[in-house]
Each structure stands twice: as C-alpha cells, then as structure tokens.
Design a protein around this motif. Structure first.
Motif, PDB file in Angstrom:
ATOM      1  N   UNK A 106     -12.734   0.056  15.065  1.00 22.40           N
ATOM      2  CA  UNK A 106     -13.193  -0.456  13.773  1.00 22.40           C
ATOM      3  C   UNK A 106     -13.091   0.609  12.691  1.00 22.40           C
ATOM      4  N   UNK A 107     -13.310   1.870  13.051  1.00 23.21           N
ATOM      5  CA  UNK A 107     -13.179   2.941  12.056  1.00 23.21           C
ATOM      6  C   UNK A 107     -11.734   3.077  11.604  1.00 23.21           C
ATOM      7  N   UNK A 108     -10.784   2.891  12.525  1.00 21.55           N
ATOM      8  CA  UNK A 108      -9.364   2.932  12.153  1.00 21.55           C
ATOM      9  C   UNK A 108      -8.997   1.745  11.270  1.00 21.55           C
ATOM     10  N   UNK A 109      -9.524   0.560  11.613  1.00 19.72           N
ATOM     11  CA  UNK A 109      -9.262  -0.631  10.796  1.00 19.72           C
ATOM     12  C   UNK A 109      -9.814  -0.425   9.387  1.00 19.72           C
ATOM     13  N   UNK A 110     -11.021   0.112   9.295  1.00 20.39           N
ATOM     14  CA  UNK A 110     -11.640   0.369   7.999  1.00 20.39           C
ATOM     15  C   UNK A 110     -10.768   1.294   7.155  1.00 20.39           C
ATOM     16  N   UNK A 111     -10.349   2.402   7.744  1.00 24.39           N
ATOM     17  CA  UNK A 111      -9.532   3.377   7.010  1.00 24.39           C
ATOM     18  C   UNK A 111      -8.205   2.762   6.574  1.00 24.39           C
ATOM     19  N   UNK A 112      -7.597   1.986   7.466  1.00 21.67           N
ATOM     20  CA  UNK A 112      -6.299   1.387   7.149  1.00 21.67           C
ATOM     21  C   UNK A 112      -6.413   0.401   5.985  1.00 21.67           C
ATOM     22  N   UNK A 113      -7.452  -0.441   6.001  1.00 16.58           N
ATOM     23  CA  UNK A 113      -7.626  -1.409   4.920  1.00 16.58           C
ATOM     24  C   UNK A 113      -7.845  -0.712   3.585  1.00 16.58           C
ATOM     25  N   UNK A 114      -8.656   0.338   3.589  1.00 15.74           N
ATOM     26  CA  UNK A 114      -8.943   1.067   2.355  1.00 15.74           C
ATOM     27  C   UNK A 114      -7.673   1.683   1.783  1.00 15.74           C
ATOM     28  N   UNK A 115      -6.851   2.274   2.644  1.00 13.92           N
ATOM     29  CA  UNK A 115      -5.673   3.006   2.179  1.00 13.92           C
ATOM     30  C   UNK A 115      -4.505   2.088   1.836  1.00 13.92           C
ATOM     31  N   UNK A 116      -4.211   1.143   2.708  1.00 10.67           N
ATOM     32  CA  UNK A 116      -3.022   0.310   2.548  1.00 10.67           C
ATOM     33  C   UNK A 116      -3.077  -0.497   1.260  1.00 10.67           C
ATOM     34  N   UNK A 117      -4.230  -1.076   0.948  1.00 13.65           N
ATOM     35  CA  UNK A 117      -4.270  -1.956  -0.215  1.00 13.65           C
ATOM     36  C   UNK A 117      -4.414  -1.186  -1.526  1.00 13.65           C
ATOM     37  N   UNK A 118      -4.888   0.050  -1.459  1.00 12.71           N
ATOM     38  CA  UNK A 118      -4.789   0.897  -2.651  1.00 12.71           C
ATOM     39  C   UNK A 118      -3.339   1.301  -2.894  1.00 12.71           C
ATOM     40  N   UNK A 119      -2.623   1.620  -1.821  1.00 16.53           N
ATOM     41  CA  UNK A 119      -1.204   1.952  -1.956  1.00 16.53           C
ATOM     42  C   UNK A 119      -0.412   0.750  -2.467  1.00 16.53           C
ATOM     43  N   UNK A 120      -0.815  -0.449  -2.034  1.00 15.73           N
ATOM     44  CA  UNK A 120      -0.152  -1.661  -2.533  1.00 15.73           C
ATOM     45  C   UNK A 120      -0.352  -1.800  -4.037  1.00 15.73           C
ATOM     46  N   UNK A 121      -1.553  -1.449  -4.529  1.00 16.18           N
ATOM     47  CA  UNK A 121      -1.791  -1.497  -5.972  1.00 16.18           C
ATOM     48  C   UNK A 121      -0.953  -0.465  -6.700  1.00 16.18           C
ATOM     49  N   UNK A 122      -0.709   0.684  -6.070  1.00 14.03           N
ATOM     50  CA  UNK A 122       0.170   1.691  -6.676  1.00 14.03           C
ATOM     51  C   UNK A 122       1.578   1.127  -6.842  1.00 14.03           C
ATOM     52  N   UNK A 123       2.039   0.365  -5.862  1.00 11.07           N
ATOM     53  CA  UNK A 123       3.361  -0.270  -5.950  1.00 11.07           C
ATOM     54  C   UNK A 123       3.384  -1.291  -7.083  1.00 11.07           C
ATOM     55  N   UNK A 124       2.295  -2.064  -7.215  1.00 11.51           N
ATOM     56  CA  UNK A 124       2.197  -3.042  -8.304  1.00 11.51           C
ATOM     57  C   UNK A 124       2.297  -2.333  -9.660  1.00 11.51           C
ATOM     58  N   UNK A 125       1.608  -1.202  -9.795  1.00 11.70           N
ATOM     59  CA  UNK A 125       1.642  -0.465 -11.054  1.00 11.70           C
ATOM     60  C   UNK A 125       3.054   0.010 -11.378  1.00 11.70           C
ATOM     61  N   UNK A 126       3.802   0.392 -10.370  1.00  8.96           N
ATOM     62  CA  UNK A 126       5.192   0.798 -10.593  1.00  8.96           C
ATOM     63  C   UNK A 126       6.009  -0.385 -11.093  1.00  8.96           C
TER      64      UNK A 126
END
Length: 314
Positions: free
Chosen positions: A232-252
């Motif tokens: 669950x700690x890995x899932x938590x970290x992955x969700x936090x990071x992946x969808x912030x990175x997705x927003x970075x792609x949107x900004x580009x």
C-alpha cells in the motif's frame, strides 16, 4: 505538543473535558489546510482574481466555507459513523471516550452543514451568479462526504473508491469553488482536476495506515488491509507521483513549459521523502512524511493553477 495535537485532531493528542476543544478536535483543523489552498488554486486558475478588498474577503469566505465549515462537517460526521472503529484505534477520541454525547455531535454536524451551505449561497449572491454554482458545489460535496462515511453506501469501505472520493474532495472541490467564484469553471479544467485528484487518492491512503487494526476487525477493505502495509505504501507513492507527472505533461501540451519544469522539480523532493519516510515505515513515519512532502505537492498545485489561468483552457 500533545495539547496541540489534541486541538488539531492529530492522533496522540492529550485528553480534555472542555467542550469547545472537543468540538474543534472533531473538526480536525489539520485537515483544513489542503482545502484552503485548493480555493487559492481555483482563484488562480480562474485567471480573473484581482487584488482588491472585495475579492480578498470573498476568497476568505470561500475558505471558511471549504475548511472550518464543510471540512469540519465532513470530519465530524466521519467520527460519528466511525465511533466503533475509533473505539479500537483511537479510544481517547471525543466520541468513543464518552467526552461528548452523540446528541451534541449531531447538533454540530447540522450546524456546520447549514452554515456551509449558507456561505455558498451568499458567495453566489456576491458573484451575481444566475445559477448558484458555489452553493451546488457545496451541496454536492456535502453529499459525497455523507455517503463516504454513512451506511448503506459508506464509500470508505472500498479502498479505491473511498480514497478517490476523499482525494477529489480535498483537491477538486475547493479548486472548483474558487474558480467558479472568480471566473468560469470549464469542463476541461474540471476533468483535469479530477485527474489531479488521483494524486490525492495516494495521500488518502496514508491516512488508512493508522486504522489498519480497526479496519481489519470491522471488515473494511482499505488498501493497507487488502494489499498489506508495504504494498500500500508503494501504491500511495506511485499515485502521488504518476498523476503529478501527468499534469506536467498536460502543461507542456498547453504551452506552459516553464511551469512544467517547476512542477517536475517540486516532485523530486516528494520522491526523496517517500524513500526516507513513507516506504520505509508508513505506520511510524506517516505524519513526518506528510509534513515534509506535502508542502511540495501543494506548491505544485498552485504552479499548475497559475499556468492554467494563463492558458487557453480558461
């Protein structure tokens, strides 16, 4: 520190018999911060916030609605329906300890709800909305809060659905309220913030670690119960990071390259703190992780909101 923890609604706080301190503890002021920040982000994303007294006071009123009133309502109703779980996990909390009666809690729930809705309607009057959009957002958010905690739906029984409802309530809803108050909430922005809320799902998982014992005893399918603490700690970290990175792609893609770079730079320390605190021992270091990493997440939200406010999306 134990007195401060008690007032903020953090686990491990001291006990008190003061009714007002108990009421504040039920409202968990520590949870208001993301909602206050969400309103700021929504105002920034509107591209129409102006630094004058009228707008400033309207923003403060929207924060009071989102934080102390409706988040306070959410936390109080959650404690009301979680009193059996809290009797196992946190028996010193106001309700399971018997320090406050259920009647007093019900009065607090209704008062916070009605005041929150009244603030929403008043903000619509201030903004001259033909459709009371802020009121409807407050009403919809309050309904989600109810079905999150209360049977028969009790969304929190499902780790994925409940945590997403919580994440969206902390990121999308206050953002929508701030953007609707000062500008126009578009479908594009609404969908983007719902995607951003998947990072909030990761944050919500962290709150489940402290309740594993009670969740197991009462059959709640939180992600730490279903997948185990480590996974669950890995899932938590992955969700936090992946969808912030997705927003970075949107900004580009919308031409906000500088904002995208800043957002990525703000994600890096979050990953570092995940390695130091979250993945190492989420039961022991959950509070330390959130205190160290979340400032970078909420700064990233503001960077994203400002970029959206200066883009073609609004």
């Amino acid at each position: 520190m134990s007195d401060a923890r008690q007032l903020l609604g953090i686990k491990g706080g001291s006990e008190t018999k003061n009714i007002w301190k108990l009421r504040l503890q039920l409202m968990k002021p520590i949870t208001w911060i993301p909602l206050l920040w969400g309103v700021i982000c929504g105002g920034a994303a509107s591209g129409n916030y102006h630094w004058n007294l009228s707008n400033f006071l309207a923003a403060i009123a929207c924060m009071v609605m989102s934080g102390p009133l409706l988040a306070g309502y959410t936390q109080t109703i959650n404690d009301y329906y979680d009193r059996e779980i809290d009797a196992i996990n946190e028996p010193n909390r106001p309700i399971p300890s018997g320090a406050i009666s259920l009647t007093q809690v019900r009065v607090q729930i209704w008062l916070l709800l009605l005041l929150g809705l009244a603030f929403g309607y008043g903000l619509d009057l201030w903004a001259n909305h033909s459709i009371p959009s802020v009121f409807f957002l407050a009403l919809g958010g309050s309904f989600v809060s109810y079905i999150y905690s209360a049977p028969p739906l009790k969304l929190k029984q499902n780790g994925w659905l409940g945590n997403y409802a919580l994440g969206a309530s902390y990121i999308a809803l206050p953002w929508w309220a701030g953007q609707a108050l000062f500008g126009h909430l578009t479908w594009t922005t609404a969908l983007l913030t719902l995607a951003y809320s998947l990072a909030g799902l990761g944050i919500a998982i962290i709150n489940d670690f402290k309740s594993v014992e009670g969740d197991k005893a009462l059959g709640l399918q939180s992600l730490p119960v279903v997948f185990g603490i480590k996974n669950a700690s890995y899932i938590s970290a992955a969700m936090i990071d992946i969808f912030q990175l997705a927003m970075a792609v949107v900004l580009i893609t919308i031409g906000q390259h500088f904002a995208s770079v800043i957002l990525i730079l703000l994600i890096i320390p979050q990953i570092t703190f995940q390695d130091i605190w979250l993945i190492r021992d989420p039961l022991e270091f959950d509070v330390k992780y959130q205190a160290s990493a979340q400032p970078f997440l909420i700064l990233g939200m503001l960077v994203t909101a400002l970029a959206i406010g200066h883009s073609s999306l609004v």
